[in-house]
Structures are given as structure tokens and as C-alpha cells.
Design an enzyme around this catalytic site. Structure first.
Site, PDB file in Angstrom:
ATOM      1  N   SER A 164       0.953  -1.113   0.120  1.00  0.00           N
ATOM      2  CA  SER A 164       0.032   0.085  -0.063  1.00  0.00           C
ATOM      3  C   SER A 164       0.935   1.356  -0.076  1.00  0.00           C
ATOM      4  CB  SER A 164      -0.874   0.062   1.078  1.00  0.00           C
ATOM      5  OG  SER A 164      -0.103  -0.542   2.331  1.00  0.00           O
ATOM      6  N   CYS A 165       2.092   0.940  -0.537  1.00  0.00           N
ATOM      7  CA  CYS A 165       3.047   1.963  -0.495  1.00  0.00           C
ATOM      8  C   CYS A 165       3.489   2.590  -1.724  1.00  0.00           C
ATOM      9  CB  CYS A 165       4.624   1.410   0.073  1.00  0.00           C
ATOM     10  SG  CYS A 165       4.083   0.207   1.156  1.00  0.00           S
ATOM     11  N   ILE A 166       2.559   3.869  -1.702  1.00  0.00           N
ATOM     12  CA  ILE A 166       2.878   4.475  -3.160  1.00  0.00           C
ATOM     13  C   ILE A 166       3.578   5.962  -2.837  1.00  0.00           C
ATOM     14  CG2 ILE A 166       1.614   5.501  -5.125  1.00  0.00           C
ATOM     15  CD1 ILE A 166      -0.443   3.394  -4.616  1.00  0.00           C
ATOM     16  N   THR A 188       6.860   5.971   2.294  1.00  0.00           N
ATOM     17  CA  THR A 188       6.061   4.882   1.523  1.00  0.00           C
ATOM     18  C   THR A 188       6.779   4.217   0.706  1.00  0.00           C
ATOM     19  OG1 THR A 188       5.728   6.781   0.205  1.00  0.00           O
ATOM     20  CG2 THR A 188       3.812   6.564   1.735  1.00  0.00           C
TER      21      THR A 188
END
Lengths: 102, 414
Positions: free
Chosen positions: A100-102, B197
Site C-alpha cells: 500500500s506503499c505509493i 511509503t
């Protein structure tokens, strides 16, 4: 990295996720669960199969997706796999760590 | 006469109007852009507004100034898109399109989290993703006497993914300058496993947090805000107390996408990640924050997308195959406080790398390293935004696809 589970040598990522989903068996899932301190019940396995099904169908896994799944609610998800349920459950299911790492 | 309609006159929509006005033959194509709002905000400036670094006037201008002559600008509410009829229903009329560009962006949806809009909202709980929110937070910070500051991010994806972390860094800097850093405890709370992120960033940059005395709570999936006890509570019942909560609520696409039945769970439009054509309708294209593509929701990304999208629209109109060109390229400054910044450059497949930018070996900007020069770059970007980016002028030496020159691939992948 590799990992020896149930006498089988497995390729895993640095944080312990299988790199090849096809190597997964229930025994392997059980071993990973033990390492994570999770005692597997039928309900746990239902969730694991559902996660595998989602990944097979190219559905991106997220906490929000769980909320809308109708399969389980998030409270239950946390009860089944405490401390970062998505991370823990996907590791047990042998699917890639959700990005979920954008 | 054929109609090309752009929905949304934000960063993406305005850029597309500027690109296309000179490329489509005026005799056969009419370009229309629709947006209900008069003001165009420089959204990266919302990060600086709470700290009194920018004034209100520096982050907003009249949107009309940036819409080129020859483009029909309609200031009305959009009710919904009727894709089967190639029409868009506005508040009091319906317009036809032959080709539609959706550029309706993303917005915060604080109502998605229980208790967020409770009695403490805008009193002790703030967002800085809206002009009004950033301004209210500025007024709060001016008089705040210290305590537990919690900087929180609800869920991914969000617009400008590094903004909450930058906020924490700038808060450290701001309170230090005010001589009250010892009165403020800063905690950064994220649903992800690391502060950044991107995993490689988390690895090479986590020292920044400890250096600045910022605590971190990771893997925190918020369930609700308890307004009575002033705590955020996650699904696993772990609780984090706050005196001042600065949160980035869930980000969602515009409601009109839901009304039109064109979005996913978060109202983002399923879009081909390399061509930017919508998956469901071949004459609908999507750009910027409105898409569901796995790229950052950021102005630099929209800028690179706009170049590919312009080419693809021209190809589409000629009946040619589209270029599968967009690579998820993003180029972001990250403010780290104390007048320094980092610069990161990455795409769908490549994590941020070390090196120099935009020129190999020369720089002058350094990738993935803090420098004062990078901070100037970030501040200069406001000028570039108003004067070049919106007008669709290519930024010199920065190409739409990520360049691998001058970059060092020395960070191990997970």
C-alpha cells in the site's frame, strides 16, 4: 534468503514472505503461523484461503478492502491476527506483502 | 464541430487545456473545461501555510488566468457523466463530448473515520489538505502552548504521500525556532510499516526521525477518534493520546465519479497505467489524482502524465495505437526542516535512488540527501508551478520518463 520449513527449502524475502506462492502448502502456513505466534483455527484458514483467492484474482489487499469484503470485519481480523493483521495473515498465506506503499 | 471536454480545472485539467489548445485544429475541435470553483490553489503551499512560511495570497490565484484563450470555460457544478450517451450533466444543462478527460482530483473524506468530525474538529484536530484546514491550523499553531502533537495519516493512497512526514519535520523546525521545542512531543503515526511509503526511503532516511526527536508508531490502522479522552484508537485497540492532532484523512475521488458509476471503492477511476485511457470507455481518458494508477498523487506526476496523455489523445483521434509510455515517474522534494530538503525521483518499478539531478554527476540537486539547495528548489517550484507547469511548458532537462543517468543503484531491494 531462504527458510527451511517441514524439510523444504523455501525462498523468502528479507522479512519472511514466500517469493514463490506455488511453494505454499498448509504445513508451511502452519509453521509460519507458529513463528508469528498465531494458533490457527478453521476460521483462520478460511481467511487465508480468501486472501489467496483475492491475490489470484489480482485484487490489491488493503484494510479497506477487508472492511468491504463481507467476509470478515476488521475487529475480527485483528482478533485472529493481532498486531498488523494484513502483514501477518499474508505471510501465513504465502502471498506477497501488500504494497500500500505509493 | 467535435467536442473535447475536460472535467476539472486544477493542476491536471489546466495543463491539458494548455497542451491541447495549440495541438487540436480549431476549425474542427471545440475544447471545453468545467470547474465549479473560481480559485486555483497552489496545493503544495498548504504544507507551508500552517507555519507562516507562505501567506494566503501566495497559494491562490484566480483560475481563469491559467485557462488559455480559445478554450470554453464553464464555471458550473458537474452532476454526472453519462458515458453511454457521451454526455455530461451539469447543474442546469447537459453538454456533449466526443472525447472526455477526467481531471477531478482527489479530496479528503474525514467522514470516513468515526469521531474525526466530532466536537474537537478544527479545535484540537486539523487537516492541512484544504486551504481552510491549513489556515485554521496556522491560527491554532500561533497560539498553541505545547503538549502532545500527533501527526497522523489514515490510509493510503493519499495525495502527496510524503506531506505528513514533511509536516512532522517542519513542526520540529518551527517549534525549535519558537524556542518551545522542549514543550512539544511529536509522534508520527502511520498505517504503513515504515515512515516513508517507499521501503528504500524508510531504510536510508529513518535516521531523520530520531535526529529530530520524532517518535514513530507504525502499522496503526485507525478505527476511531475518541473526543472525550483525546486519543486515536486503532482496530487492535491500541491508543495514542494527543493534545493536538494533525491528520491526513482518507483521500477519495470526487463524488461525481460515484454518481456516474465510474469509480472504485475510493471513487478513483480505473485507468490503464501506461496509456491513461480509462478501462471502461475508450473515449474517456483520466489524469492526475483522479486515476487509480499506482503512482503518487502529485503535481509532478500529473505533469509527466500530461505529456504522455497529450500524445495519446492525438494518436487516438487519428485512430492509431496508443503509446504505453507513462512509467509512474515522480519527482518530489521533501522538506526536512531547518531550511533543508531532500529530492527523490522514482517510477512504478524503480525505488528512489541516490545520485544527482537533473544532470549526471553535476546535479546541482542531490537525490536522497538533505541539502539547502534542494530546499531552494522546493521554494522555487512555486514560481515554476504558476509560470511554467500550469501552462504546459516542459521543465528544462526533466523528461517525462525517469532517466537512469547519474543515478546510483546502491540500495538493496526488499
Amino acid at each position: 534468503m531462504d527458510l527451511n520449513i517441514a524439510g523444504i527449502r523455501l525462498d523468502v524475502t528479507e522479512d519472511g514472505y514466500l517469493t514463490d506462492v506455488s511453494q505454499w502448502t498448509k504445513e508451511i502456513g502452519l509453521e509460519i503461523a507458529k513463528n508469528e505466534g498465531v494458533e490457527m483455527t478453521d476460521r483462520h484458514w478460511e481467511v487465508v484461503s480468501w486472501l489467496q483467492e483475492q491475490v489470484k484474482n489480482d485484487v490489491a489487499l488493503s484494510v479497506r478492502g477487508i472492511k468491504k469484503s463481507g467476509v470478515l470485519n476488521i475487529k475480527e481480523f485483528y482478533a485472529l491476527f493481532p498486531k498488523g493483521p494484513l502483514k501477518v495473515s499474508t505471510k501465513i498465506a504465502g502471498v506477497p506483502k501488500p504494497k500500500s506503499c505509493i | 464541430m467535435k467536442n473535447l471536454v475536460i472535467l476539472g480545472a486544477g493542476t491536471s485539467g489546466t495543463m491539458m487545456a494548455n497542451h491541447l489548445v495549440s495541438k487540436l485544429p480549431k476549425k474542427t475541435w471545440k475544447i471545453t473545461i468545467v470547474d465549479q470553483y473560481k480559485t486555483h490553489y497552489y496545493q503544495p503551499g498548504f504544507l507551508f501555510l500552517p507555519f507562516d512560511t507562505y501567506t494566503e495570497d501566495q497559494v491562490k490565484k484566480v483560475g481563469k488566468k491559467f485557462i488559455p484563450k480559445g478554450v470554453n470555460y464553464i464555471q458550473k457544478k458537474i452532476d454526472k457523466i453519462l458515458p453511454e450517451e457521451n454526455k455530461v450533466a451539469l447543474e442546469d444543462e447537459t453538454i456533449d463530448y466526443d472525447l472526455l478527460i477526467i481531471a477531478t482530483g482527489s479530496k479528503i473524506a474525514p467522514e470516513e473515520t468515526e469521531g474525526l468530525l466530532g466536537p474537537l474538529w478544527k479545535k484540537d484536530i486539523f487537516d492541512f489538505y484544504t486551504f481552510e484546514g491549513a489556515l485554521a491550523l496556522r491560527n491554532k499553531l500561533r497560539e498553541w502552548e505545547g503538549g502532545k502533537l500527533v501527526v497522523h495519516l489514515t490510509e493510503m493512497p493519499i495525495k502527496c504521500p510524503v506531506a505528513p512526514l514533511e509536516f512532522a519535520f517542519l513542526a520540529d523546525s518551527y517549534f525549535t525556532k519558537k524556542g518551545m521545542r522542549d514543550k512539544v512531543e511529536i509522534t508520527y503515526v502511520t498505517p504503513l510499516s515504515g515512515a516513508f511509503t517507499k521501503p528504500t526511503c524508510s531504510k536510508s532516511l529513518s535516521y531523520l526521525l530520531s535526529e529530530k526527536g520524532i517518535h514513530m508508531e507504525s502499522d496503526f490502522a485507525i478505527e476511531r477518534v475518541d473526543n472525550e479522552t483525546k486519543e486515536i484508537v486503532d482496530y487492535g485497540e491500541s491508543k495514542i493520546p494527543f493534545d493536538l492532532l494533525v491528520t491526513v484523512p482518507t483521500n477519495m475521488g470526487d463524488d461525481l465519479i460515484e454518481r456516474s458509476g465510474l469509480g472504485d471503492d475510493l471513487n478513483f477511476v480505473p485507468t490503464h497505467k501506461h496509456t491513461l485511457q480509462s478501462i471502461a470507455h475508450e473515449n474517456i481518458f483520466v489524469i492526475g489524482d483522479a486515476t487509480n494508477v499506482p503512482a503518487s498523487k502529485a503535481g509532478s506526476v500529473a505533469h509527466f502524465q500530461a505529456e504522455t496523455l497529450t500524445d495519446n489523445i492525438l494518436l487516438y483521434l487519428k485512430g492509431y495505437t496508443l503509446k504505453e509510455e507513462f512509467d509512474g515517474h515522480a519527482n518530489c522534494f521533501i522538506e526536512t526542516g531547518h531550511n533543508k530538503a531532500l529530492l527523490i525521483d522514482f517510477n512504478y518499478n524503480t525505488e528512489p535512488v541516490h545520485g544527482t539531478f537533473p544532470f549526471a554527476k553535476i546535479g546541482p540537486l542531490k537525490l536522497l540527501k538533505e541539502s539547502i539547495f534542494n530546499h531552494w528548489g522546493k521554494l522555487a517550484f512555486r514560481w515554476i508551478y504558476w509560470n511554467m507547469l500550469l501552462k504546459g511548458i516542459a521543465i528544462p532537462f526533466v523528461s517525462r520518463n525517469m532517466s537512469f543517468k547519474g543515478k546510483v543503484f546502491d540500495i538493496k531491494k526488499n
